[in-house]
Design an enzyme around this catalytic site. Structure first.
Site, PDB file in Angstrom:
ATOM      1  N   TYR A 138     -26.188  -5.230  11.814  1.00  0.00           N
ATOM      2  CA  TYR A 138     -25.749  -5.740  13.190  1.00  0.00           C
ATOM      3  C   TYR A 138     -25.797  -7.481  13.132  1.00  0.00           C
ATOM      4  O   TYR A 138     -24.898  -7.872  13.908  1.00  0.00           O
ATOM      5  CB  TYR A 138     -27.023  -5.338  14.252  1.00  0.00           C
ATOM      6  N   LYS A 188     -32.197   4.970   3.674  1.00  0.00           N
ATOM      7  CA  LYS A 188     -31.329   5.700   2.887  1.00  0.00           C
ATOM      8  C   LYS A 188     -31.231   5.111   1.560  1.00  0.00           C
ATOM      9  O   LYS A 188     -30.258   4.679   0.883  1.00  0.00           O
ATOM     10  CB  LYS A 188     -29.833   5.657   3.419  1.00  0.00           C
ATOM     11  N   ASP A 220     -30.384  11.070   6.925  1.00  0.00           N
ATOM     12  CA  ASP A 220     -29.889  12.193   7.206  1.00  0.00           C
ATOM     13  C   ASP A 220     -30.908  13.366   7.328  1.00  0.00           C
ATOM     14  O   ASP A 220     -30.702  14.129   8.259  1.00  0.00           O
ATOM     15  CB  ASP A 220     -28.804  12.606   6.034  1.00  0.00           C
ATOM     16  N   ASP A 244     -31.076   2.884  15.977  1.00  0.00           N
ATOM     17  CA  ASP A 244     -30.141   2.839  17.243  1.00  0.00           C
ATOM     18  C   ASP A 244     -29.705   4.260  17.171  1.00  0.00           C
ATOM     19  O   ASP A 244     -30.010   4.961  18.525  1.00  0.00           O
ATOM     20  CB  ASP A 244     -29.029   1.831  16.979  1.00  0.00           C
ATOM     21  N   ASP A 248     -31.221   7.536  20.212  1.00  0.00           N
ATOM     22  CA  ASP A 248     -30.280   8.295  20.973  1.00  0.00           C
ATOM     23  C   ASP A 248     -30.557   9.606  20.913  1.00  0.00           C
ATOM     24  O   ASP A 248     -30.600  10.573  21.932  1.00  0.00           O
ATOM     25  CB  ASP A 248     -28.788   7.826  20.878  1.00  0.00           C
TER      26      ASP A 248
HETATM   27  C1  IPM Z   1     -29.107   0.007  22.251  1.00  0.00           C
HETATM   28  C2  IPM Z   1     -27.569   0.104  22.342  1.00  0.00           C
HETATM   29  C3  IPM Z   1     -27.251  -1.322  21.885  1.00  0.00           C
HETATM   30  C4  IPM Z   1     -27.412  -1.350  20.421  1.00  0.00           C
HETATM   31  C5  IPM Z   1     -25.632  -1.832  21.978  1.00  0.00           C
HETATM   32  C6  IPM Z   1     -25.220  -1.816  23.653  1.00  0.00           C
HETATM   33  C7  IPM Z   1     -25.242  -3.064  21.645  1.00  0.00           C
HETATM   34  O1  IPM Z   1     -26.882   0.919  22.052  1.00  0.00           O
HETATM   35  O2  IPM Z   1     -29.895  -0.666  22.648  1.00  0.00           O
HETATM   36  O3  IPM Z   1     -29.443   1.095  21.758  1.00  0.00           O
HETATM   37  O4  IPM Z   1     -26.524  -0.738  19.660  1.00  0.00           O
HETATM   38  O5  IPM Z   1     -28.597  -1.906  20.030  1.00  0.00           O
HETATM   39 MG    MG Z   2     -28.085   2.508  21.319  1.00  0.00          MG
END
Ligand code: IPM
Ligand code: MG
Length: 353
Positions: A138, A188, A220, A244, A248
């Site tokens: 990042y 990884k 993975d 990240d 999700d």
């Molecule tokens: C998160 C989001 C952010 C990230 C984006 C919006 C930059 O996906 O907070 O998980 O990748 O960190």
């Molecule tokens: Mg995210």
């Protein structure tokens, strides 16, 4: 307590408004909270030409905590990279040194049917993902898109220093000590040197926490285990990009990404609190977004920055109650429940408090 409120873009404004109603209840009950609003993301670009205006950064630095909605929208996708909303978010994380991102994935029993996994696989789920937030690809340099040998190449740098790994590992071990005392470090290391260092440093830190059982998984495999048998996890610690993605994924176990709050902490537990979901431009302005992740982020703010577990428990109990009462926004609605708007859900939480 001084709070910087940064609603941002899309549904950000709608969900933050509901969280502010919760804060107003606390104020009415005697809490001293000063809230000041500022722009971030596309809203910052529109108003001040910068996704993280100087005034917003100053306010956030001076505040005890920051409450953030969400940033981004398709109208900003063509802007120069430094002007895009996401850059504002990344910059504020970096500027405030918020290296430890706590993302709990918790299943409320009544929402088991809203999860995409079988109820018996997710029932009782309670995972804490600790994502490193200010390093990795990042922020790594060099990065860019350039011409090499007559064609365009895109490149980023995955990089972690020992100290960066060590400090987030300490946070994760500390959290594991207060929970089930099991920590899984995800990387990884079979392919990446950066991960090899991560693994070594986490193992060193582990010596200071003999009570915590440390395991490691390649990312993975971790992704597979998260859908195969998610309840095997207590605390997960991982780098920025893996965290990240896995957070999700973990959100779906809990029924909806609209349920998951987060805390991003610096070394002194100053924090920024935001739902893990985005600005959802497709449903923005329709008052149908789920505000619970943002409301639960306020609970985390009380737990971590204000060290006030009583108030945190009170907010979380109110959320549990509205769910038990059958109130659902569209994302978590199932047959037989009461569908409510974003505002309606906020009102229900306020009533439950
Ligand atoms: C998160 C989001 C952010 C990230 C984006 C919006 C930059 O996906 O907070 O998980 O990748 O960190
Ligand atoms: Mg995210």
């Amino acid at each position: 307590m001084k709070l910087a409120v940064l609603p941002g873009d899309g549904i950000g404004k709608e969900i933050v408004a509901q969280a502010v109603k919760v804060l107003d209840v606390l104020k009415k009950d005697g809490a001293s909270i000063e809230m000041e609003y500022a722009n971030i993301g596309g809203a910052g670009y529109d108003a001040e030409g910068d996704p993280l205006p100087e005034t917003t950064l100053k306010l956030s630095k001076a505040a005890d905590a920051v409450l953030l909605g969400a940033v981004g929208g398709p109208q900003y996708d063509k802007l120069d990279r430094p002007l895009r909303p996401e850059r504002g978010l990344l910059r504020i994380r970096k500027e405030l040194n918020l290296f430890a991102n706590l993302r709990p994935a918790l299943l409320y029993p009544e929402l088991a049917a809203a999860s995409s996994l079988k109820p018996e696989v997710v029932a009782g789920l309670d995972i804490m993902i600790v994502r490193e937030l200010t390093g990795d690809v990042y922020f790594g340099q060099p990065r860019g898109i350039e011409i090499r040998n007559g064609e365009r190449v895109g490149f980023n740098t995955m990089i972690y220093s020992e100290s960066e790994v060590r400090r987030v590992a300490h946070v994760a071990f500390g959290i594991a000590m207060k929970r089930g005392k099991r920590l899984c470090s995800v990387e990884k290391a079979n392919v990446l040197e950066c991960s090899e260092l991560w693994r070594d440093v986490v193992a060193e830190v582990a010596k200071e926490y003999p009570e915590v059982e440390l395991s490691t998984l390649y990312v993975d495999n971790a992704a597979m285990q998260l859908v195969k048998n998610p309840k095997q996890f207590d605390v997960i610690v991982t780098g920025n990009i893996f965290g990240d993605i896995l957070s999700d994924q973990a959100s779906m176990l809990s029924g909806s990404i609209g349920m998951l709050p987060s805390a991003s902490l610096d070394a002194n537990n100053k924090g920024m609190y935001e739902p893990i979901h985005g600005s959802a431009p497709d449903i923005a302005g329709r008052d149908i977004a789920n505000p619970l992740a943002t409301i639960l982020s306020v609970a985390m703010m009380y737990r971590y920055t204000f060290a006030d577990a009583v108030t945190a428990d009170r907010i979380e109990a109110a959320v549990k109650k509205v769910i038990a009462q059958g109130y659902r926004t569209g994302d978590i609605w199932t047959e037989g429940c009461t569908k409510v708007s974003c505002t309606g859900m906020g009102d229900a939480v306020v009533a439950a408090m």
